[in-house]
Design a protein around this motif. Structure first.
Motif, PDB file in Angstrom:
ATOM      1  N   LEU A   1      -4.244   3.606  11.838  1.00  0.00           N
ATOM      2  CA  LEU A   1      -4.122   3.646  10.385  1.00  0.00           C
ATOM      3  C   LEU A   1      -4.792   2.410   9.802  1.00  0.00           C
ATOM      4  CD1 LEU A   1      -2.692   5.185   7.952  1.00  0.00           C
ATOM      5  CD2 LEU A   1      -0.971   3.375   8.126  1.00  0.00           C
ATOM      6  N   SER A   2      -5.757   2.614   8.893  1.00  0.00           N
ATOM      7  CA  SER A   2      -6.437   1.517   8.214  1.00  0.00           C
ATOM      8  C   SER A   2      -5.874   1.366   6.810  1.00  0.00           C
ATOM      9  CB  SER A   2      -7.940   1.782   8.107  1.00  0.00           C
ATOM     10  OG  SER A   2      -8.537   1.788   9.377  1.00  0.00           O
ATOM     11  N   MET A   3      -5.652   0.101   6.417  1.00  0.00           N
ATOM     12  CA  MET A   3      -5.188  -0.202   5.063  1.00  0.00           C
ATOM     13  C   MET A   3      -5.927  -1.433   4.577  1.00  0.00           C
ATOM     14  SD  MET A   3      -1.094   0.260   5.582  1.00  0.00           S
ATOM     15  CE  MET A   3      -0.454   1.365   4.341  1.00  0.00           C
TER      16      MET A   3
ATOM     17  N   ASN B   1       0.848  -1.191   0.000  1.00  0.00           N
ATOM     18  CA  ASN B   1       0.000   0.000   0.000  1.00  0.00           C
ATOM     19  C   ASN B   1       0.880   1.236   0.000  1.00  0.00           C
ATOM     20  OD1 ASN B   1      -3.185  -0.086   0.586  1.00  0.00           O
ATOM     21  ND2 ASN B   1      -2.228  -1.980   1.275  1.00  0.00           N
ATOM     22  N   ASP B   2       0.442   2.231  -0.747  1.00  0.00           N
ATOM     23  CA  ASP B   2       1.139   3.513  -0.756  1.00  0.00           C
ATOM     24  C   ASP B   2       0.418   4.565   0.074  1.00  0.00           C
ATOM     25  OD1 ASP B   2       3.193   2.642  -2.424  1.00  0.00           O
ATOM     26  OD2 ASP B   2       2.089   3.145  -4.238  1.00  0.00           O
ATOM     27  N   TRP B   3      -0.744   4.213   0.606  1.00  0.00           N
ATOM     28  CA  TRP B   3      -1.502   5.176   1.394  1.00  0.00           C
ATOM     29  C   TRP B   3      -2.401   4.441   2.380  1.00  0.00           C
ATOM     30  CZ3 TRP B   3      -6.867   5.258   1.305  1.00  0.00           C
ATOM     31  CH2 TRP B   3      -7.470   4.472   0.296  1.00  0.00           C
ATOM     32  N   GLY B   4      -2.900   5.193   3.333  1.00  0.00           N
ATOM     33  CA  GLY B   4      -3.840   4.653   4.303  1.00  0.00           C
ATOM     34  C   GLY B   4      -4.699   5.764   4.866  1.00  0.00           C
ATOM     35  N   SER B   5      -5.703   5.383   5.630  1.00  0.00           N
ATOM     36  CA  SER B   5      -6.599   6.341   6.266  1.00  0.00           C
ATOM     37  C   SER B   5      -6.220   6.430   7.739  1.00  0.00           C
ATOM     38  CB  SER B   5      -8.050   5.880   6.105  1.00  0.00           C
ATOM     39  OG  SER B   5      -8.928   6.797   6.717  1.00  0.00           O
TER      40      SER B   5
END
Length: 196
Positions: A100-102, A41-45
């Protein structure tokens, strides 16, 4: 009967993955699954506790670009390149605790299996801990980790008024949901020591 069919399906599915497909680790290896999702993953919430009206005191989520290392060299450490002008970064200055969610959906694997993002077989992870400034001796690796996967960040670094800096999550808890039957907790030690 349903339990027998489900167990057989899980065994077949897991065996297919263990046979060397390019997919994720076996669903029963929760620590490796978490590391796989993080590295792919390159991003998360990122969720913080807001200090800004009208969300003051409530959870507030924001999208952040992340990296745990250059492609093929994942460490499990989540690095961020952040500005104190960002509302979430302002929240974290008051309370550094965050989650952090992924989702595995970004890797494309779930789509190839025709799984919806909410399907339990499409792995989701939540990592929680404190967001802290990267120590000086670690900044070169953080920079390589982030800029190799997010080249635009090199341009952000030139914007002096934004005062970007490197941060990371000191992981305290890892939650993994990657199959039917509910989520699982992974210790930080098992997460970092996962064979990936």
């Amino acid at each position: 009967m349903y339990a027998v069919v489900l167990t057989f399906a899980a065994t077949v599915w897991s065996a297919g993955l263990e046979a060397g497909s390019a997919g994720p680790p076996p669903f029963s290896d929760y620590a490796a699954t978490a590391r796989y999702v993080v590295h792919n993953n390159d991003w998360g919430s990122l969720a913080s506790i807001s200090t800004h009206p009208p969300f003051n005191g409530k959870p507030f989520t924001n999208v952040f670009s992340v990296s745990d290392g250059p492609v093929g060299n994942g460490t499990g450490v989540l690095y961020f390149f952040v500005s104190p002008l960002d509302v979430t970064v302002q929240d974290l200055a008051v309370n550094p605790n965050a989650s952090l969610s992924m989702s595995e959906v970004e890797s494309g694997y779930c789509t190839s299996e025709k799984w919806d993002a909410e399907d339990p077989r499409c792995a989701k992870i939540v990592l929680s801990g404190k967001i802290v400034t990267v120590p000086q001796h670690e900044t070169d690796f953080a920079k390589t980790a982030l800029f190799s996967r997010h080249p635009i960040m090199a341009e952000w670094a030139k914007i002096q008024t934004h005062k970007f800096y490197f941060a990371k999550m000191e992981i305290e808890n890892v939650f993994v949901l990657d199959f039917f039957g509910g989520g699982n907790i992974v210790s930080p030690e098992d997460y970092y020591n996962a064979n990936v």
